[in-house]
Design a protein around this motif. Structure first.
Motif, PDB file in Angstrom:
ATOM      1  N   SER A   6      61.805  -9.168  51.305  1.00  0.00           N
ATOM      2  CA  SER A   6      62.370 -10.519  51.375  1.00  0.00           C
ATOM      3  C   SER A   6      63.271 -10.658  52.603  1.00  0.00           C
ATOM      4  O   SER A   6      63.186 -11.645  53.348  1.00  0.00           O
ATOM      5  CB  SER A   6      63.164 -10.821  50.099  1.00  0.00           C
ATOM      6  OG  SER A   6      62.316 -10.763  48.974  1.00  0.00           O
ATOM      7  N   ASP A  34      58.919 -16.665  50.268  1.00  0.00           N
ATOM      8  CA  ASP A  34      59.109 -15.525  49.372  1.00  0.00           C
ATOM      9  C   ASP A  34      58.475 -15.908  48.039  1.00  0.00           C
ATOM     10  O   ASP A  34      58.881 -16.891  47.410  1.00  0.00           O
ATOM     11  CB  ASP A  34      60.614 -15.249  49.210  1.00  0.00           C
ATOM     12  CG  ASP A  34      60.868 -13.966  48.432  1.00  0.00           C
ATOM     13  OD1 ASP A  34      60.279 -13.805  47.338  1.00  0.00           O
ATOM     14  OD2 ASP A  34      61.645 -13.137  48.901  1.00  0.00           O
ATOM     15  N   ASP A  87      58.567 -14.587  45.139  1.00  0.00           N
ATOM     16  CA  ASP A  87      59.469 -14.567  43.974  1.00  0.00           C
ATOM     17  C   ASP A  87      60.289 -15.855  43.914  1.00  0.00           C
ATOM     18  O   ASP A  87      60.535 -16.396  42.828  1.00  0.00           O
ATOM     19  CB  ASP A  87      60.406 -13.356  44.032  1.00  0.00           C
ATOM     20  CG  ASP A  87      59.712 -12.059  43.631  1.00  0.00           C
ATOM     21  OD1 ASP A  87      58.633 -12.125  43.010  1.00  0.00           O
ATOM     22  OD2 ASP A  87      60.256 -10.987  43.954  1.00  0.00           O
ATOM     23  N   THR A 147      55.988 -10.722  49.412  1.00  0.00           N
ATOM     24  CA  THR A 147      55.452 -10.662  48.049  1.00  0.00           C
ATOM     25  C   THR A 147      56.433  -9.932  47.139  1.00  0.00           C
ATOM     26  O   THR A 147      57.370  -9.284  47.597  1.00  0.00           O
ATOM     27  CB  THR A 147      54.115  -9.896  48.035  1.00  0.00           C
ATOM     28  OG1 THR A 147      54.356  -8.550  48.472  1.00  0.00           O
ATOM     29  CG2 THR A 147      53.087 -10.560  48.942  1.00  0.00           C
TER      30      THR A 147
END
Ligand code: ADP
Ligand code: S3P
Ligand code: MG
Length: 209
Positions: free
Chosen positions: A45, A61, A63, A107
């Motif tokens: 990230s 990102d 998430d 990821t």
């Protein structure tokens, strides 16, 4: 602004980064997505953000996209289970890859678990970031957002998960790129150097040039 180009249909020798653009004050032109994979706390990230700043291009990102759409990951997993999380994660991953505008994509560490995702990764420029266990431990301290590391011994959990997934990271990504002693900006510079080298030789533009 960033130039947008369509990814080549299965072509594997096109340079990923327009070096002339990256060397000037203009943003670099990416010809396809650059995807960062690797274990939790390898710095995906942080590196994606730095790399996008360096290149002047877009980033995301996955998430964060998940949280925006479904709420916090721990609560989602508690309510719906891990399998449901993996399905939703894969949907978000495929959606990001389908965007026409090439971008840097951070990821989640488990994206490589699904065979379909690994297949998709083969057609991107995929870098495998890694980190030593002790540096990972220092990076995970204070973090509450990684349910897979919850419990008595997050260090052992992290090591077991990384070991289990290492063959998958190896299969899908260029690397490993050990971020243990690098700041995110240095990771970004390392990635840029790898892209520049690949672009100048036209030789490495995906996992399988
Ligand atoms: N290269 C780095 N050097 C020092 N700290 C880092 C580095 N990369 C990430 N971090 C820090 O470590 C933690 C985890 O990093 P993060 O980028 O979220 O990893 P990942 O996305 O791979 O799980 C964050 O607190 C982040 O600020
Ligand atoms: O490795 C994993 O399975 C996970 C990694 C996390 O992302 P980061 O790798 O960015 O920490 C997040 O997707 C989720 O907690 C599951
Ligand atoms: Mg992350």
């Amino acid at each position: 602004m960033t130039q947008h180009t369509e990814p080549p249909a299965g072509g594997r020798s096109e340079p990923v980064l327009n070096c002339a653009a990256s060397a000037s004050s203009q943003p670099a032109a990416l010809s396809r997505h650059i995807v960062l994979i690797g274990p939790m706390c390898s710095g995906k990230s942080a590196a994606a953000r730095s790399f996008a700043e360096l290149l002047g291009c877009a980033w995301t990102d996955l998430d964060d996209e998940f949280v925006t759409e479904h709420g916090p990951i721990p609560a989602y997993i508690e309510q719906h289970g891990m399998d449901a999380f993996r399905v939703a994660e894969s949907v978000i991953f495929a959606r990001a890859l389908a965007r026409k505008k090439p971008q840097i994509i951070a990821t989640g560490g488990g994206v490589v678990l699904a065979a379909k995702n690994r297949e998709l990764l083969q057609d991107q420029v995929t870098f495998w970031l890694d980190v030593s266990p002790h540096v990972a431990l220092s990076r995970m301290r204070g973090g509450t957002g990684r349910p897979l590391l919850a419990g008595d011994d997050p260090f052992a959990r992290w090591q077991a998960i990384r070991t289990e997934r290492e063959p998958l990271y190896r299969e899908c990504g260029i690397g490993p790129i050990d971020t243990s002693t690098m700041r995110p900006g240095e990771v970004a510079q390392t990635l840029q150097g790898m892209l520049d080298a690949a672009s100048s030789t036209h030789s490495v533009s995906t996992r399988n040039p």
